[in-house]
Design an enzyme around this catalytic site. Structure first.
Site, PDB file in Angstrom:
ATOM      1  CD  GLU A 121      -3.022   0.868   2.313  1.00 21.59           C
ATOM      2  OE1 GLU A 121      -3.362  -0.273   2.702  1.00 21.59           O
ATOM      3  OE2 GLU A 121      -3.454   1.912   2.821  1.00 21.59           O
ATOM      4  CE  LYS A 172      -6.312  -2.066   5.421  1.00 18.15           C
ATOM      5  NZ  LYS A 172      -5.505  -1.156   4.590  1.00 18.15           N
ATOM      6  CG  ASP A 199       1.393 -16.958  11.365  1.00 17.70           C
ATOM      7  OD1 ASP A 199       0.574 -16.254  10.748  1.00 17.70           O
ATOM      8  OD2 ASP A 199       1.150 -18.120  11.748  1.00 17.70           O
ATOM      9  CG  HIS A 222      -4.434   7.099   0.443  1.00 14.06           C
ATOM     10  ND1 HIS A 222      -5.423   6.182   0.693  1.00 14.06           N
ATOM     11  CD2 HIS A 222      -3.562   6.975   1.461  1.00 14.06           C
ATOM     12  CE1 HIS A 222      -5.161   5.553   1.806  1.00 14.06           C
ATOM     13  NE2 HIS A 222      -4.052   6.016   2.302  1.00 14.06           N
TER      14      HIS A 222
HETATM   15  C1  MEV Z   1      -6.274   2.568   5.084  1.00 12.01           C
HETATM   16  O1  MEV Z   1      -5.390   1.523   4.711  1.00 12.01           O
HETATM   17  C2  MEV Z   1      -6.314   2.705   6.597  1.00 12.01           C
HETATM   18  C3  MEV Z   1      -7.297   3.765   7.119  1.00 12.01           C
HETATM   19  O2  MEV Z   1      -8.588   3.509   6.632  1.00 12.01           O
HETATM   20  C4  MEV Z   1      -7.263   3.683   8.637  1.00 12.01           C
HETATM   21  C5  MEV Z   1      -8.286   4.544   9.338  1.00 12.01           C
HETATM   22  O3  MEV Z   1      -9.342   4.863   8.753  1.00 12.01           O
HETATM   23  O4  MEV Z   1      -8.038   4.881  10.512  1.00 12.01           O
HETATM   24  C6  MEV Z   1      -6.911   5.144   6.656  1.00 12.01           C
END
Ligand code: MEV
Length: 447
Positions: free
Chosen positions: A100, A286, A302, A401
């Site tokens: 990413e 995430k 892992d 991004h």
């Molecule tokens: C994207 O890979 C991760 C985010 O969505 C985390 C978040 O929203 O806190 C930007």
């Protein structure tokens, strides 16, 4: 570069003699200049540099063929360096393997912020993992549970006799637990579950725990009169927690015209959202795991196990919650970040022995043991989360991004060298970040 990265950072006063992780302008260097910087710092040898540059750096096919079945090739991913980290007063460069685009740049940015605020403080519990033994058909489950506890020493001795090397290193089975669990309804089942609590030292520990769980099964059946069924480790490694924290004066959070106090309040409000809503908590988490998984892969660990344990731990109250929280202390003018999750990692065994690049990356980490790796992951998770929340709470996530995405699109369209940046800039300016448009720009050389 605007300074000499090979010397220790003179702005910091501590006893750590490691070379600095603060390398301004590193991203502007060529790949070989970046590697040479690590050589100049004494982290890598010229031989390591050659290995990184060789086409076998990923993984030789013959080695890959011995790792899993039905091998048809190897799969490459970029290795980037998370810079600027100071963790428990130690300068740390963090290798990260991830596809990413914005992750490495973002984490280096917030690590820099936290560095200026004194760095991360992280502690890790001893590496205790849980091996589970499921016992069915006990004549009296409650008596079985008590009998197991009464034979604690015999069970531990048997388990440890199966892993003498681990015991010699100070690890091994240390304690047991036993629980009676059941299901309700017409086909109700009651079972006893035995836990072996095992100190795995610097190994992640899966294999040795499974061997112990299988090895004690005959004794457990004799003691309980039941039937042993599953014998396997638990990935809910809640004896092996990592706690990371950082305290950032709001003045350090001034950013792109947003006053620091506003950024800090925005981050605290974003944190509250995750605390009250599992839908948001999943995305928040995430973002934490973006960094932790990248380090897990770069250290041959892992990442599925780490993910499973961390998410399960987030449900311990019965509701899914965030791995980290951010609180604005208005009185002190400080934003306080806290993270607590289990991190199950090893620095020996498995692919670490086999993969040539991993050996080089471990030199870059410069770590002493698995606990230190877990602490690094805790800091990286908190820094990665801060980067996401800071962007979300201010200009939104897309502009950062998109800038990186545009470079990938330009390269995919065939741009090379300096062209990549120029095509990317034009794509952003036009607000049309598509491979087709990048091809058209390249074809017209209208840069
Ligand atoms: C994207 O890979 C991760 C985010 O969505 C985390 C978040 O929203 O806190 C930007």
């Amino acid at each position: 570069m605007d300074n000499d990265p090979a010397v220790c950072d003179s702005t910091r006063q501590d006893t750590d003699t490691r070379p600095t992780s603060r390398l301004p302008g590193y991203f502007r260097l060529t790949i070989s200049e970046r590697v040479e910087t690590l050589v100049a710092q004494g982290r890598l040898t010229e031989e390591d540099a050659e290995l990184l540059a060789s086409e076998f750096a990923g993984l030789p096919l013959t080695t890959a063929d011995n790792m899993i079945e039905n091998v048809i090739g190897v799969y490459g991913l970029p290795i980037g360096l998370g810079l600027n980290f100071v963790i428990n007063d130690r300068d740390t460069i963090v290798p990260m393997v991830v596809e990413e685009p914005s992750i490495v740049a973002a984490v280096s940015h917030t690590a820099r912020l936290v560095r200026d605020a004194g760095g991360f403080r992280v502690d890790a519990d001893p590496p205790i993992m849980i091996g589970q033994v499921q016992i069915l058909d006990c004549p009296d489950p409650e008596v079985a549970r008590e009998t197991l506890l009464a034979h604690r020493d015999a069970i531990l001795d048997l388990a440890n006799s199966l892993q003498p090397n681990m015991v010699a290193r100070g690890g091994g089975a240390k304690e047991i637990e036993a629980r009676v669990l059941g299901t309700n309804g017409a086909s109700a089942v009651t079972m006893v579950v035995l836990h072996l609590l095992v100190d795995t030292c610097d190994a992640m520990g899966a294999n040795l725990i499974n061997t112990m769980a299988e090895g004690v099964a005959p004794l457990v059946e004799r003691l309980t009169g039941g039937r042993v069924h599953l014998r396997i480790l638990s990935n809910l490694a809640d004896q092996r927690l990592v706690r990371a924290r950082c305290d950032i004066p709001v003045a350090l959070l001034n950013w792109k015209g947003f006053p620091g106090s506003e950024v800090a309040r925005g981050i605290a409000e974003a944190s509250l959202f995750a605390e009250v809503d599992p839908y948001r908590a999943a995305t928040h988490n995430k973002g934490v795991m973006n960094g932790i998984d990248a380090v897990a892969i770069a250290s041959g660990n892992d990442w599925r196990a780490i993910e499973a344990g961390a998410h399960a731990y987030c449900c311990r109250s019965g509701r899914y919650r965030p791995m980290s929280t951010w609180h604005l202390d208005e009185e002190e003018g400080v934003l306080r970040g806290r993270l607590e999750i289990p991190i199950q990692v090893g620095t020996v065994g498995g692919p670490i022995r086999l993969h040539p690049t991993l050996k080089v990356l471990y030199k870059v980490f410069g770590i002493d043991d698995a606990s230190e790796l877990a602490r690094i992951m805790g800091a990286v998770g908190l820094a990665q989360n801060l980067a996401a929340l800071k962007a979300l709470a201010t200009e939104g996530i897309q502009s950062g991004h998109m800038a990186l995405h545009a470079r990938t699109v330009a390269a995919t369209a065939g741009a090379e060298g300096d062209e990549i940046e120029r095509v990317a800039q034009q794509l952003i300016a036009e607000g049309d970040i598509k491979v087709q448009r990048a091809r058209a720009i390249l074809a017209s050389r209208n840069l």
